[in-house]
Write a protein that holds these residues in place. Structure first.
Motif, short mmCIF file in Angstrom:
data_model
loop_
_atom_site.label_atom_id
_atom_site.label_comp_id
_atom_site.label_asym_id
_atom_site.label_seq_id
_atom_site.Cartn_x
_atom_site.Cartn_y
_atom_site.Cartn_z
N UNK A 133 0.84 -1.20 0.00
CA UNK A 133 0.00 0.00 0.00
C UNK A 133 0.88 1.25 0.00
N UNK A 134 0.67 2.11 -0.98
CA UNK A 134 1.39 3.39 -1.06
C UNK A 134 2.89 3.21 -0.97
N UNK A 135 3.41 2.19 -1.65
CA UNK A 135 4.84 1.96 -1.68
C UNK A 135 5.39 1.28 -0.44
N UNK A 136 4.54 0.92 0.51
CA UNK A 136 5.00 0.26 1.73
C UNK A 136 4.54 -1.20 1.75
N UNK A 137 5.33 -2.02 2.42
CA UNK A 137 5.06 -3.45 2.48
C UNK A 137 4.67 -3.83 3.90
N UNK A 138 3.62 -4.64 4.01
CA UNK A 138 3.16 -5.11 5.33
C UNK A 138 2.94 -6.62 5.27
N UNK A 139 3.60 -7.37 6.14
CA UNK A 139 3.30 -8.78 6.24
C UNK A 139 1.89 -8.93 6.80
N UNK A 140 1.11 -9.81 6.22
CA UNK A 140 -0.30 -9.91 6.58
C UNK A 140 -0.50 -10.60 7.92
N UNK A 141 -1.47 -10.11 8.68
CA UNK A 141 -1.96 -10.77 9.89
C UNK A 141 -3.45 -11.05 9.67
N UNK A 142 -4.08 -11.70 10.62
CA UNK A 142 -5.50 -12.02 10.45
C UNK A 142 -6.36 -10.76 10.41
N UNK A 143 -5.84 -9.65 10.96
CA UNK A 143 -6.61 -8.40 10.99
C UNK A 143 -6.29 -7.46 9.83
N UNK A 144 -5.35 -7.83 8.97
CA UNK A 144 -5.02 -6.99 7.82
C UNK A 144 -6.27 -6.76 6.97
N UNK A 145 -6.55 -5.50 6.66
CA UNK A 145 -7.77 -5.14 5.93
C UNK A 145 -7.41 -4.43 4.62
N UNK A 146 -7.53 -5.10 3.49
CA UNK A 146 -7.19 -4.48 2.21
C UNK A 146 -8.20 -3.41 1.83
N UNK A 147 -7.71 -2.41 1.10
CA UNK A 147 -8.55 -1.34 0.55
C UNK A 147 -8.39 -1.32 -0.97
N UNK A 148 -9.37 -0.78 -1.69
CA UNK A 148 -9.21 -0.66 -3.14
C UNK A 148 -7.93 0.09 -3.49
N UNK A 149 -7.21 -0.43 -4.44
CA UNK A 149 -5.92 0.15 -4.82
C UNK A 149 -4.74 -0.57 -4.22
N UNK A 150 -4.96 -1.33 -3.15
CA UNK A 150 -3.88 -2.13 -2.56
C UNK A 150 -3.54 -3.30 -3.47
N UNK A 151 -2.35 -3.85 -3.23
CA UNK A 151 -1.97 -5.09 -3.88
C UNK A 151 -1.81 -6.15 -2.80
N UNK A 152 -2.36 -7.32 -3.04
CA UNK A 152 -2.22 -8.45 -2.12
C UNK A 152 -1.29 -9.49 -2.72
N UNK A 153 -0.40 -10.01 -1.90
CA UNK A 153 0.45 -11.14 -2.29
C UNK A 153 -0.20 -12.40 -1.72
N UNK A 154 -0.63 -13.29 -2.61
CA UNK A 154 -1.31 -14.50 -2.17
C UNK A 154 -0.52 -15.72 -2.62
N UNK A 155 -0.69 -16.83 -1.90
CA UNK A 155 -0.09 -18.10 -2.29
C UNK A 155 -1.19 -19.15 -2.36
N UNK A 156 -0.97 -20.15 -3.22
CA UNK A 156 -1.95 -21.22 -3.41
C UNK A 156 -1.28 -22.37 -4.13
N UNK A 157 -1.82 -23.58 -4.02
CA UNK A 157 -1.32 -24.66 -4.87
C UNK A 157 -1.42 -24.23 -6.33
N UNK A 158 -0.46 -24.66 -7.13
CA UNK A 158 -0.39 -24.19 -8.51
C UNK A 158 -1.71 -24.34 -9.25
N UNK A 159 -2.38 -25.49 -9.07
CA UNK A 159 -3.60 -25.75 -9.83
C UNK A 159 -4.77 -24.89 -9.38
#
Length: 446
Positions: free
Chosen positions: A186-212
């Motif tokens: 968000x706004x050029x800053x990086x935050x490791x996610x916690x259970x309370x992290x709340x994304x806003x429109x315009x943010x980027x989320x880094x997600x992981x998942x099984x490839x398929x």
């Protein structure tokens, strides 16, 4: 690790800053006195020396043979190759060179190993092409990476107004996939996610998942993202031409716009493919883009020779409601402006090249190291018997500024809370911010 870097330009200085912040001893050589003076004012903890890296005498005077890593990233392929050969002859450890000529690389690759005895060749332009192609491969993602022998995938996704993940804690986001949010940008800053992290429109989320499951996981973040079948590319330089070739080879239609008539003609001769349309457009106006059919494209990539022209083209593409707008920027100071102008994703050739070099040179025991963004790194560790993590509880096992994001055990992808201890054979994916990667490496090696 003692590192000598030849070339104080964008790639060399980016790499010097990264290694210096990780605590390595760094010496930077360049012949440009004025450039060295400007770099001195930047305040990095590196030693700057004026020297000719193509001179055996100058390299010997600087002690090139005493360094663990020798990296040559000047604007000249010949200088980079020659200086690496000289440094190796003088006793340097690993050698790496920036080489733009695509003939040195296997088809579809942006690095090469063992050419002329040099440990790694890397092309910032081809590395940028690779990052752009991966960003256009998955709907809703602006970057995609693979880990754990491609069993685990990571994506950077844009949060939109219509995103089900917007304005709610990540622990409550609706999702049917076996996915996890690892970080928020968000706004050029990086935050490791916690259970309370709340994304806003315009943010980027880094997600992981099984490839398929990655494609569906990205759609859960941005359900309205378009499938990318037709791409407009502005700029017919090495990146634009290389990207057009790569996209056409994967079945995409490409419109390549170039403001310089001669360069447009050269590109048209090289790109002999029915799926690629090369157009000479003197300006990057909205009207010219509409006439070229950019408004009918699913994605727009701007990679002009000048960052200002790149951003101007992006603003027009955004007004034409192109689904995904990506910019290739050489100078990091333009990144905040790009975000403010609505650019969905940024690819920096200097970062792309630095990521390949760091991935190969890292000595912290990580099997793979990938720079996701400035200040965010993804590290892959394989847990072997007798290593420091083997048998330890997962909870509170890593230093500050790092987080275990996923664990691959045999064919299963597990997340913290689903596993108690590390076992031999596990593959851990760790996200690190700031100096987290350095701290983790020191903890595992110390």
């Amino acid at each position: 690790m003692r590192t000598m870097i030849v070339g104080a330009g964008e790639v060399g200085w980016s790499l010097a800053g990264r290694l210096s912040r990780e605590g390595h001893e760094v010496v930077v050589l360049d012949q440009d006195r004025d450039l060295l003076v400007r770099r001195t004012r930047a305040g990095l903890d590196v030693r700057l020396e004026r020297a000719d890296a193509a001179s055996p005498r100058d390299l010997a005077a600087q002690g090139a043979g005493d360094f663990d890593l020798f990296v040559a990233v000047t604007a000249s392929d010949a200088t980079n190759l020659l200086s690496c050969l000289l440094a190796r002859e003088q006793g340097a450890g690993r050698t790496m060179a920036r080489v733009r000529d695509a003939d040195y690389y296997p088809e579809g690759e942006d690095t090469a190993s063992g050419v002329l005895g040099i440990d790694l060749l890397v092309s910032p332009e081809l590395a940028a092409v690779g990052d752009l192609e991966s960003a256009l491969r998955v709907r809703g993602a602006v970057r995609v990476e693979s880990f754990a022998d491609e069993r685990l995938s990571l994506a950077e996704c844009l949060v939109t107004d219509a995103s089900p993940a917007a304005r709610r804690a990540v622990s409550t986001r609706p999702h049917a996939t076996h996915s996890k949010v690892g970080a928020l940008l968000r706004d050029g800053r990086v935050h490791l996610a916690t259970k309370d992290t709340t994304p806003l429109p315009g943010d980027h989320l880094v997600i992981v998942a099984p490839r398929e499951q990655l494609k569906e996981a990205c759609r859960e973040i941005d359900p309205n993202a378009r499938k990318v079948d037709r791409v407009a590319v502005f700029g017919a330089g090495l990146i634009g031409v290389g990207l057009a070739q790569r996209l056409a080879a994967h079945g995409r239609e490409v419109v390549l716009l170039e403001p310089d008539e001669r360069r447009a003609r050269d590109a048209a001769e090289v790109l002999d493919d029915r799926a690629i349309q090369v157009l000479w457009e003197e300006g990057a106006s909205e009207a010219a883009m509409r006439e070229a059919g950019v408004d009918a494209c699913d994605a727009f990539v701007s990679c002009a020779a000048d960052d200002r022209a790149t951003l101007l083209a992006c603003t027009h593409a955004d007004r034409l409601d192109v689904g995904l707008v990506l910019a290739v920027l050489s100078r990091e100071e333009f990144a905040p402006l790009a975000e403010a102008l609505g650019v969905d994703g940024i690819v920096a050739p200097r970062l792309a090249a630095a990521e390949r070099i760091i991935r190969t040179s890292r000595g912290s025991g990580a099997q793979k190291s990938t720079l996701i963004a400035d200040g965010l790194e993804a590290l892959e560790y394989r847990i072997a018997p007798g290593t420091k993590l083997c048998g330890r509880p997962v909870a509170a096992s890593l230093p500050h500024d790092t987080a275990l994001t996923a664990l691959v055990r045999r064919d299963d992808v597990l997340y913290p809370g689903q596993v108690d201890r590390y076992e031999p054979g596990d593959i851990a994916l760790v996200l690190a911010t700031g100096h987290g990667g350095q701290k983790l490496g020191a903890a595992l090696e110390g």
